[in-house]
Motif scaffolding. Structure first.
Motif, mmCIF file in Angstrom:
data_model
loop_
_atom_site.group_PDB
_atom_site.id
_atom_site.type_symbol
_atom_site.label_atom_id
_atom_site.label_comp_id
_atom_site.label_asym_id
_atom_site.label_seq_id
_atom_site.Cartn_x
_atom_site.Cartn_y
_atom_site.Cartn_z
ATOM 1 N N LEU A 34 0.831 57.432 -2.372
ATOM 2 C CA LEU A 34 0.654 56.448 -1.328
ATOM 3 C C LEU A 34 -0.542 56.577 -0.474
ATOM 4 C CD1 LEU A 34 2.280 54.214 0.309
ATOM 5 C CD2 LEU A 34 3.275 56.094 1.519
ATOM 6 N N VAL A 35 -0.890 57.961 0.052
ATOM 7 C CA VAL A 35 -2.141 58.205 0.712
ATOM 8 C C VAL A 35 -3.222 57.926 -0.131
ATOM 9 C CG1 VAL A 35 -3.527 60.204 1.532
ATOM 10 C CG2 VAL A 35 -0.994 60.128 1.796
ATOM 11 N N GLU A 89 -3.440 55.189 -2.337
ATOM 12 C CA GLU A 89 -3.369 53.865 -2.279
ATOM 13 C C GLU A 89 -3.811 53.496 -0.985
ATOM 14 O OE1 GLU A 89 -3.036 51.887 -4.739
ATOM 15 O OE2 GLU A 89 -2.418 53.035 -6.234
ATOM 16 N N TRP A 90 -3.582 54.019 0.049
ATOM 17 C CA TRP A 90 -4.122 53.467 1.396
ATOM 18 C C TRP A 90 -5.480 53.830 1.594
ATOM 19 C CZ3 TRP A 90 -2.277 50.154 4.544
ATOM 20 C CH2 TRP A 90 -0.762 50.076 4.825
ATOM 21 N N GLN A 91 -6.165 54.970 0.945
ATOM 22 C CA GLN A 91 -7.494 55.091 1.229
ATOM 23 C C GLN A 91 -8.303 54.561 0.499
ATOM 24 O OE1 GLN A 91 -7.497 59.256 -0.269
ATOM 25 N NE2 GLN A 91 -7.163 60.226 1.665
ATOM 26 N N TRP A 112 -7.379 51.059 -0.193
ATOM 27 C CA TRP A 112 -7.293 49.818 0.671
ATOM 28 C C TRP A 112 -8.192 49.802 1.922
ATOM 29 C CZ3 TRP A 112 -5.397 48.207 5.375
ATOM 30 C CH2 TRP A 112 -5.550 46.626 5.321
ATOM 31 N N LEU A 113 -8.292 51.000 2.507
ATOM 32 C CA LEU A 113 -9.131 51.127 3.564
ATOM 33 C C LEU A 113 -10.781 50.827 3.196
ATOM 34 C CD1 LEU A 113 -7.470 54.026 5.520
ATOM 35 C CD2 LEU A 113 -7.650 51.437 6.142
ATOM 36 N N LEU A 117 -3.449 44.855 -0.804
ATOM 37 C CA LEU A 117 -2.556 45.485 0.129
ATOM 38 C C LEU A 117 -0.994 45.418 -0.431
ATOM 39 C CD1 LEU A 117 -1.792 46.777 3.141
ATOM 40 C CD2 LEU A 117 -1.406 44.327 3.659
ATOM 41 N N PRO A 154 -0.674 49.776 -1.684
ATOM 42 C CA PRO A 154 -0.103 50.777 -0.843
ATOM 43 C C PRO A 154 1.582 50.259 -0.347
ATOM 44 C CG PRO A 154 -1.618 49.723 0.622
ATOM 45 C CD PRO A 154 -2.103 49.529 -0.906
#
Length: 207
Positions: A121-122, A124-126, A128-129, A173, A177
């Motif tokens: 999850l982390v 995927e967020w990285q 997407w950022l 998005l 994530p």
């Protein structure tokens, strides 16, 4: 249509293609200089040429409109490409360098992306950022180009690229994530990444 005719009709699009080719040429040359020739300084100089490529493309794109050219899809493509290189350029260098060092020069095996839980999850967020950063840069450049454009129809062409970039941002998005959050859920076990940075990105490296 011959390649020469296409280049003459779409100079900005041709420049985008040339910049992409130049990116990989300079990266390959930097890797050869670092690992084969053992020329660390030369490798660093070659990598410093990468941001120069982006500056050339930005100046050429803005200058083309200032000279009175009508905004086309290639101008929007240039803005999106610049956003991508700002957000993913160094990331790409890092991963290519790590893979080359491991595959041919006895470097450590690159860390693989986690597959499950909180670590995934982390991750995927990285990612997407980074996409968010690419979107912000592209939209900023498109905004400048819209200020230069003189006709509403011309601004509409550039505005369409903002819409396309925004759609990609939202889709990433949802499929990244957000999807991972609902499918797998967080993992209470933290995922540590203690692998050393690749040589191309370490200032203290000595060949």
């Amino acid at each position: 249509m011959s390649p020469l005719s296409w280049i003459l009709d779409n100079p900005v699009g041709a420049l985008v293609l040339a910049c992409e080719i130049a990116f990989w040429v300079f990266l390959a040359a930097a890797i050869v200089a670092r690992y084969v020739l053992r020329r660390r300084r030369l490798s660093t100089v070659l990598l410093l040429c990468e941001p120069a490529i982006e500056v050339v493309l930005l100046v050429a794109t803005v200058g083309d409109l200032l000279r009175g050219s009508e905004p086309q899809w290639t101008h929007g493509l240039a803005a999106v490409y610049l956003g991508y290189t700002v957000a993913f350029g160094r990331w790409t260098v890092h991963h290519v360098d790590a893979w080359v060092a491991w595959r041919w020069f006895d470097g450590p095996q690159p860390e693989r992306a986690p597959k499950h839980g909180r670590a995934r999850l982390v991750h995927e967020w990285q990612l997407w950022l980074r996409v968010l950063l690419a979107w912000a840069v592209a939209v900023a450049i498109l905004g400048v180009l819209m200020l230069i454009a003189s006709e509403p129809e011309q601004r509409a062409v550039l505005l369409g690229w903002i819409g396309r970039a925004s759609v990609v941002l939202v889709i990433w998005l949802v499929t990244g994530p957000v999807w991972q959050l609902f499918v797998d859920g967080p993992d209470p076990v933290p995922d540590h990444d203690d692998a050393p940075a690749p040589a191309l990105l370490r200032s203290d490296h000595r060949p």
